[in-house]
Motif scaffolding. Structure first.
Motif, PDB file in Angstrom:
ATOM      1  N   PHE A 171      32.865  33.338 -47.479  1.00 17.53           N
ATOM      2  CA  PHE A 171      33.235  31.932 -47.677  1.00 17.53           C
ATOM      3  C   PHE A 171      32.480  31.306 -48.864  1.00 17.53           C
ATOM      4  O   PHE A 171      32.284  30.098 -48.901  1.00 17.53           O
ATOM      5  CB  PHE A 171      33.014  31.102 -46.414  1.00 17.53           C
ATOM      6  CG  PHE A 171      34.080  31.262 -45.372  1.00 17.53           C
ATOM      7  CD1 PHE A 171      34.709  30.167 -44.814  1.00 17.53           C
ATOM      8  CD2 PHE A 171      34.468  32.528 -44.945  1.00 17.53           C
ATOM      9  CE1 PHE A 171      35.688  30.321 -43.850  1.00 17.53           C
ATOM     10  CE2 PHE A 171      35.448  32.702 -43.996  1.00 17.53           C
ATOM     11  CZ  PHE A 171      36.069  31.596 -43.430  1.00 17.53           C
ATOM     12  N   LEU A 172      32.058  32.141 -49.796  1.00 22.85           N
ATOM     13  CA  LEU A 172      31.454  31.662 -51.040  1.00 22.85           C
ATOM     14  C   LEU A 172      32.452  31.937 -52.157  1.00 22.85           C
ATOM     15  O   LEU A 172      32.927  33.064 -52.316  1.00 22.85           O
ATOM     16  CB  LEU A 172      30.133  32.383 -51.334  1.00 22.85           C
ATOM     17  CG  LEU A 172      28.996  32.153 -50.346  1.00 22.85           C
ATOM     18  CD1 LEU A 172      27.804  33.058 -50.681  1.00 22.85           C
ATOM     19  CD2 LEU A 172      28.556  30.689 -50.341  1.00 22.85           C
ATOM     20  N   SER A 173      32.786  30.914 -52.930  1.00 20.19           N
ATOM     21  CA  SER A 173      33.785  31.080 -53.977  1.00 20.19           C
ATOM     22  C   SER A 173      33.302  32.054 -55.045  1.00 20.19           C
ATOM     23  O   SER A 173      32.094  32.298 -55.208  1.00 20.19           O
ATOM     24  CB  SER A 173      34.110  29.734 -54.616  1.00 20.19           C
ATOM     25  OG  SER A 173      33.013  29.284 -55.404  1.00 20.19           O
ATOM     26  N   VAL A 174      34.244  32.608 -55.784  1.00 27.06           N
ATOM     27  CA  VAL A 174      33.896  33.511 -56.880  1.00 27.06           C
ATOM     28  C   VAL A 174      33.034  32.772 -57.907  1.00 27.06           C
ATOM     29  O   VAL A 174      32.060  33.329 -58.432  1.00 27.06           O
ATOM     30  CB  VAL A 174      35.174  34.071 -57.534  1.00 27.06           C
ATOM     31  CG1 VAL A 174      34.853  34.788 -58.846  1.00 27.06           C
ATOM     32  CG2 VAL A 174      35.892  35.017 -56.569  1.00 27.06           C
ATOM     33  N   THR A 191      22.819  38.219 -46.145  1.00 23.40           N
ATOM     34  CA  THR A 191      22.061  37.391 -47.097  1.00 23.40           C
ATOM     35  C   THR A 191      22.926  36.240 -47.593  1.00 23.40           C
ATOM     36  O   THR A 191      22.472  35.094 -47.680  1.00 23.40           O
ATOM     37  CB  THR A 191      21.583  38.242 -48.281  1.00 23.40           C
ATOM     38  OG1 THR A 191      20.738  39.292 -47.807  1.00 23.40           O
ATOM     39  CG2 THR A 191      20.825  37.382 -49.284  1.00 23.40           C
ATOM     40  N   ALA A 192      24.180  36.536 -47.911  1.00 25.41           N
ATOM     41  CA  ALA A 192      25.090  35.484 -48.368  1.00 25.41           C
ATOM     42  C   ALA A 192      25.296  34.434 -47.278  1.00 25.41           C
ATOM     43  O   ALA A 192      25.379  33.228 -47.567  1.00 25.41           O
ATOM     44  CB  ALA A 192      26.429  36.095 -48.781  1.00 25.41           C
ATOM     45  N   GLN A 193      25.385  34.881 -46.041  1.00 26.46           N
ATOM     46  CA  GLN A 193      25.565  33.934 -44.938  1.00 26.46           C
ATOM     47  C   GLN A 193      24.350  33.032 -44.776  1.00 26.46           C
ATOM     48  O   GLN A 193      24.483  31.835 -44.500  1.00 26.46           O
ATOM     49  CB  GLN A 193      25.838  34.710 -43.642  1.00 26.46           C
ATOM     50  CG  GLN A 193      27.178  35.419 -43.646  1.00 26.46           C
ATOM     51  CD  GLN A 193      27.351  36.368 -42.471  1.00 26.46           C
ATOM     52  OE1 GLN A 193      26.368  36.823 -41.880  1.00 26.46           O
ATOM     53  NE2 GLN A 193      28.597  36.688 -42.140  1.00 26.46           N
ATOM     54  N   VAL A 194      23.155  33.598 -44.938  1.00 25.08           N
ATOM     55  CA  VAL A 194      21.930  32.791 -44.880  1.00 25.08           C
ATOM     56  C   VAL A 194      21.923  31.761 -45.998  1.00 25.08           C
ATOM     57  O   VAL A 194      21.615  30.576 -45.783  1.00 25.08           O
ATOM     58  CB  VAL A 194      20.691  33.710 -44.955  1.00 25.08           C
ATOM     59  CG1 VAL A 194      19.430  32.873 -45.184  1.00 25.08           C
ATOM     60  CG2 VAL A 194      20.548  34.523 -43.683  1.00 25.08           C
ATOM     61  N   ILE A 195      22.259  32.195 -47.216  1.00 22.00           N
ATOM     62  CA  ILE A 195      22.269  31.274 -48.361  1.00 22.00           C
ATOM     63  C   ILE A 195      23.247  30.130 -48.114  1.00 22.00           C
ATOM     64  O   ILE A 195      22.932  28.959 -48.359  1.00 22.00           O
ATOM     65  CB  ILE A 195      22.651  32.037 -49.648  1.00 22.00           C
ATOM     66  CG1 ILE A 195      21.540  33.015 -50.033  1.00 22.00           C
ATOM     67  CG2 ILE A 195      22.924  31.064 -50.792  1.00 22.00           C
ATOM     68  CD1 ILE A 195      21.910  33.950 -51.175  1.00 22.00           C
ATOM     69  N   ARG A 196      24.434  30.481 -47.597  1.00 17.89           N
ATOM     70  CA  ARG A 196      25.437  29.447 -47.354  1.00 17.89           C
ATOM     71  C   ARG A 196      24.945  28.404 -46.367  1.00 17.89           C
ATOM     72  O   ARG A 196      25.163  27.199 -46.552  1.00 17.89           O
ATOM     73  CB  ARG A 196      26.720  30.097 -46.843  1.00 17.89           C
ATOM     74  CG  ARG A 196      27.860  29.120 -46.617  1.00 17.89           C
ATOM     75  CD  ARG A 196      29.168  29.859 -46.392  1.00 17.89           C
ATOM     76  NE  ARG A 196      30.222  28.921 -46.083  1.00 17.89           N
ATOM     77  CZ  ARG A 196      30.571  28.557 -44.850  1.00 17.89           C
ATOM     78  NH1 ARG A 196      29.930  29.074 -43.806  1.00 17.89           N
ATOM     79  NH2 ARG A 196      31.544  27.693 -44.657  1.00 17.89           N
ATOM     80  N   ARG A 197      24.250  28.826 -45.329  1.00 14.62           N
ATOM     81  CA  ARG A 197      23.754  27.869 -44.344  1.00 14.62           C
ATOM     82  C   ARG A 197      22.613  27.010 -44.896  1.00 14.62           C
ATOM     83  O   ARG A 197      22.507  25.821 -44.583  1.00 14.62           O
ATOM     84  CB  ARG A 197      23.340  28.616 -43.073  1.00 14.62           C
ATOM     85  CG  ARG A 197      24.546  28.961 -42.207  1.00 14.62           C
ATOM     86  CD  ARG A 197      24.324  30.142 -41.296  1.00 14.62           C
ATOM     87  NE  ARG A 197      25.515  30.368 -40.467  1.00 14.62           N
ATOM     88  CZ  ARG A 197      26.623  30.957 -40.920  1.00 14.62           C
ATOM     89  NH1 ARG A 197      26.700  31.360 -42.184  1.00 14.62           N
ATOM     90  NH2 ARG A 197      27.663  31.126 -40.124  1.00 14.62           N
TER      91      ARG A 197
END
Length: 275
Positions: A15-18, A51-57
């Motif tokens: 769920f992080l855009s390009v 890691t991406a999920q942590v950053i998003r939160r």
């Protein structure tokens, strides 16, 4: 074994855009596992999804990217927890400020200010210890606290008692230009010797229209507005700096509800002096 994902697939998975992923790569926050040297295409591994999920939160909590990077690079759990706790504390302060602003706005909309109690007061010249400086309005509160603390420490060291509540004199430019001359002073019962920024100061005589503001300074503009309305409607205003006297303030208590600040607007002489 981890799988390999194109940047598009990794975007769908996290769920992080390009565009966001490319930015995170540029700033070194989340680097792809591989970048094709010819096409520049980025690929990620499935191990990078958590890691991406942590950053998003963290971004959902408005944590700055530099702080997120510090958390991810933390050498141990204790350091990581300390960094996260510091950000949560900042969020709590922001939330408290927002709640105060909402409460003040609701009160302003639902309860228009009643007629304000305003008095005229003639003040003689006052001997004091003071600090003056040119200050940006955003720094004014912190500057005042530091200056008053320095004055109090100087008087204590010299064995001089205060002769009244602390006060401030603020040039019009502080309000109109967001930068101007400010003086904080404390009346004294003796002559202070100049030390550091602290020096002898005489608050000049003046006549003021005075209103007492009770509570936090977050909505002190309402008292200023009531005072300006009064002096304007009575055609009393003259040029000159406003004054504030801090009868009860931060140096006395952290309970903002009991703070009492007198605000004085300069007016022409309405009191007959002796013949």
């Amino acid at each position: 074994m981890s799988g390999s994902l194109t940047i598009g697939d990794f975007s769908r998975a996290t769920f992080l855009s390009v565009k966001t992923l490319r930015h995170y790569h540029r700033v070194g926050l989340l680097e792809p596992s591989d970048v094709d040297p010819v096409t520049g295409y980025r690929r990620y591994t499935t191990h990078q999804i958590p890691t991406a999920q942590v950053i998003r939160r963290f971004r959902d909590l408005d944590m700055p990217l530099d702080d997120i990077g510090s958390v991810l690079r933390a050498p141990d759990q204790a350091t990581r927890s300390q960094l996260i706790a510091a950000h949560l504390t900042r969020l709590e302060r922001t939330l408290a400020d927002t709640q105060r602003a909402v409460a003040s706005l609701r009160d302003l909309l639902e309860h228009p200010s009643p007629p304000a109690a305003i008095e005229h007061r003639r003040l003689p010249a006052t001997v004091a210890a003071g600090i003056s400086a040119t200050v940006d309005v955003v720094d004014l509160a912190a500057w005042y606290q530091g200056a008053l603390g320095e004055i109090c420490a100087t008087l204590s060291a010299q064995g001089i008692a205060s002769g009244g509540p602390p006060g401030g004199i603020y040039a019009n430019e502080l309000f109109s230009e967001e930068r101007g001359e400010a003086t904080v002073f404390l009346p004294t019962e003796g002559d202070v010797r100049a030390v550091g920024r602290v020096g002898p100061f005489t608050a000049p005589p003046t006549e003021l229209a005075v209103i007492t503001h009770i509570g936090s300074h977050a909505d002190v503009d309402r008292s200023y507005g009531a005072l300006a309305t009064y002096v304007s409607e009575h055609t009393l205003a003259i040029e000159g700096p406003v004054r504030e006297y801090y009868l009860v303030g931060r140096h006395d208590t952290d309970d903002e509800q009991v703070w009492r600040t007198e605000i004085g607007w300069p007016i022409f002489d309405t009191v007959q002096g002796p013949n």
